[in-house]
Design an enzyme around this catalytic site. Structure first.
Site, PDB file in Angstrom:
ATOM      1  N   THR A 179      21.242  50.542  46.409  1.00 42.02           N
ATOM      2  CA  THR A 179      20.863  49.123  46.302  1.00 42.02           C
ATOM      3  C   THR A 179      22.101  48.235  46.170  1.00 42.02           C
ATOM      4  O   THR A 179      23.083  48.651  45.563  1.00 42.02           O
ATOM      5  CB  THR A 179      20.013  48.941  45.019  1.00 42.02           C
ATOM      6  OG1 THR A 179      18.829  49.690  45.163  1.00 42.02           O
ATOM      7  CG2 THR A 179      19.661  47.493  44.762  1.00 42.02           C
ATOM      8  N   GLY A 209      10.207  48.789  43.852  1.00 41.28           N
ATOM      9  CA  GLY A 209      11.013  49.051  42.659  1.00 41.28           C
ATOM     10  C   GLY A 209      11.337  47.767  41.910  1.00 41.28           C
ATOM     11  O   GLY A 209      10.596  46.774  41.964  1.00 41.28           O
ATOM     12  N   ASP A 210      12.449  47.785  41.218  1.00 43.74           N
ATOM     13  CA  ASP A 210      12.833  46.652  40.358  1.00 43.74           C
ATOM     14  C   ASP A 210      13.425  45.471  41.127  1.00 43.74           C
ATOM     15  O   ASP A 210      13.374  44.329  40.659  1.00 43.74           O
ATOM     16  CB  ASP A 210      13.891  47.118  39.345  1.00 43.74           C
ATOM     17  CG  ASP A 210      15.132  47.663  40.061  1.00 43.74           C
ATOM     18  OD1 ASP A 210      15.017  48.713  40.718  1.00 43.74           O
ATOM     19  OD2 ASP A 210      16.200  47.015  39.995  1.00 43.74           O
ATOM     20  N   THR A 230      20.754  48.057  39.398  1.00 41.32           N
ATOM     21  CA  THR A 230      20.625  49.077  40.432  1.00 41.32           C
ATOM     22  C   THR A 230      20.368  50.404  39.747  1.00 41.32           C
ATOM     23  O   THR A 230      20.771  50.607  38.608  1.00 41.32           O
ATOM     24  CB  THR A 230      21.887  49.140  41.312  1.00 41.32           C
ATOM     25  OG1 THR A 230      21.739  50.199  42.260  1.00 41.32           O
ATOM     26  CG2 THR A 230      23.148  49.391  40.497  1.00 41.32           C
ATOM     27  N   GLY A 233      14.529  52.498  39.794  1.00 44.80           N
ATOM     28  CA  GLY A 233      13.774  51.260  39.680  1.00 44.80           C
ATOM     29  C   GLY A 233      12.631  51.316  38.688  1.00 44.80           C
ATOM     30  O   GLY A 233      12.353  50.331  37.984  1.00 44.80           O
TER      31      GLY A 233
HETATM   32  N1  GLY Z   1      16.733  50.082  42.211  1.00 43.37           N
HETATM   33  C1  GLY Z   1      16.077  49.975  43.423  1.00 43.37           C
HETATM   34  C2  GLY Z   1      14.816  50.698  43.517  1.00 43.37           C
HETATM   35  O1  GLY Z   1      14.530  51.551  42.678  1.00 43.37           O
HETATM   36  O2  GLY Z   1      14.052  50.434  44.424  1.00 43.37           O
END
Ligand code: GLY
Length: 312
Positions: A179, A209-210, A230, A233
């Site tokens: 990410t 995700g986050d 990052t 997530g």
């Molecule tokens: N940190 C990005 C995801 O988990 O999608």
């Protein structure tokens, strides 16, 4: 009277936190450095924090080294599904998109979202919004790189059930996540945060995700500072990592705030992640509990960007 000195521009950029192998470390560091140069040129020339964050992230999306835009990982159905967001610290406005695969630069679509009545658009609705706003449709296959086709094929041949916490901590799961994200402050004291990702490899279709979720993957508030995350997530979402980091800026410098947030996540849910943090006075910090994080920064007192791994 506020005796703080006038805002000094600063930019912090990351290209993922995971067990980045030696063979890929240079490409990650070079990519982060080049992206800083793109964003810094905007801040230096009195551009806005939002423009700098958007341009920095678009550059990283176009670099196939990273899991964002071109080079995104494939889900278990063999498709790319990308998430991105931008947050404006002036009014806490957010533009975010998820599960998109027909735009070259999801961060550009997130910027359009900032000018709309909604915060988060997903899938086909997000694509229709993109065409309305004049973004060029792309064939999803144009974003897929051979490295990711091979990775998914290897996964499908020998599916591994790996605890994602472990995946971000150890090299065996080839490429958990690269990410990308950035936080910036401009000469006007305006602060922005952004991120973009293809998510995690072999994820379920529809998994988000986050990265596009304010409070989790990113947070920006002119009254405090900004953070972008990052890593794993699901863990970042559960602890609201970005907002946790920014909330520490009330009592701590950016570097301490970054560490406090990562430690809280680690001790509470054993999450694996990295976070970049910028305070409204331009102090910079980052922390991670993965083996490596591709990260760098630049401000007016520096002659050149500093990237993790550079000699000090
Ligand atoms: N940190 C990005 C995801 O988990 O999608």
């Amino acid at each position: 009277m506020d005796k703080r000195r006038p805002p000094r521009p600063a930019l912090v950029v990351h290209g993922g936190a995971w067990a980045i192998p030696d063979t890929e470390w240079k490409a990650h560091r070079d990519g982060v450095r080049q992206a800083i140069e793109v964003g810094w040129a905007i801040l230096r020339d009195n551009g806005s924090a939002l423009d700098a964050v958007q341009a920095t992230i678009a550059h990283l999306e176009d670099d196939p080294t990273f899991d964002a835009g071109l080079g995104s990982v494939l889900n278990r159905e063999g498709r790319i599904e990308m998430d991105a967001a931008l947050m404006d610290g002036r009014d806490l406005d957010v533009g975010a998109v998820a599960c998109v695969n027909r735009v070259k630069n999801p961060i550009r679509l997130a910027r359009e979202g900032l000018k709309s009545e909604h915060v988060l658009l997903v899938g086909d609705g997000a694509h229709r919004f993109a065409w309305e706003r004049g973004l060029e449709p792309v064939d999803p296959s144009s974003l897929v790189v051979e490295r990711e086709r091979l990775r998914l094929a290897a996964h499908q041949e020998a599916p591994r059930s790996v605890d994602p916490r472990e995946a971000f901590g150890h090299p065996p799961l080839d490429r958990p996540n690269g990410t990308v994200g950035a936080v910036a402050i401009d000469r006007g004291g305006n602060i922005a945060a952004g991120g973009s990702t293809g998510g995690t490899p072999a994820k379920r279709a529809g998994r988000v995700g986050d990265t596009p979720i304010p409070g989790a993957g990113l947070w920006a508030d002119n009254r405090a500072g900004a953070a972008a995350c990052t890593g794993w997530g699901e863990g970042i979402l559960r602890v609201g990592l970005a907002r946790t980091a920014v909330s520490h800026l009330r009592d701590a410098a950016a570097q301490d705030s970054a560490w406090l947030a990562i430690r809280e996540m680690d001790s509470r849910i054993q999450g694996r992640a990295g976070v970049i943090v910028l305070s409204r006075d331009g102090s910079i910090g980052y922390a991670f509990n993965t083996p490596r994080m591709a990260v760098g920064y630049m401000d007016e007192e520096m002659a050149a960007p500093q990237v993790n791994g550079d000699p000090r």
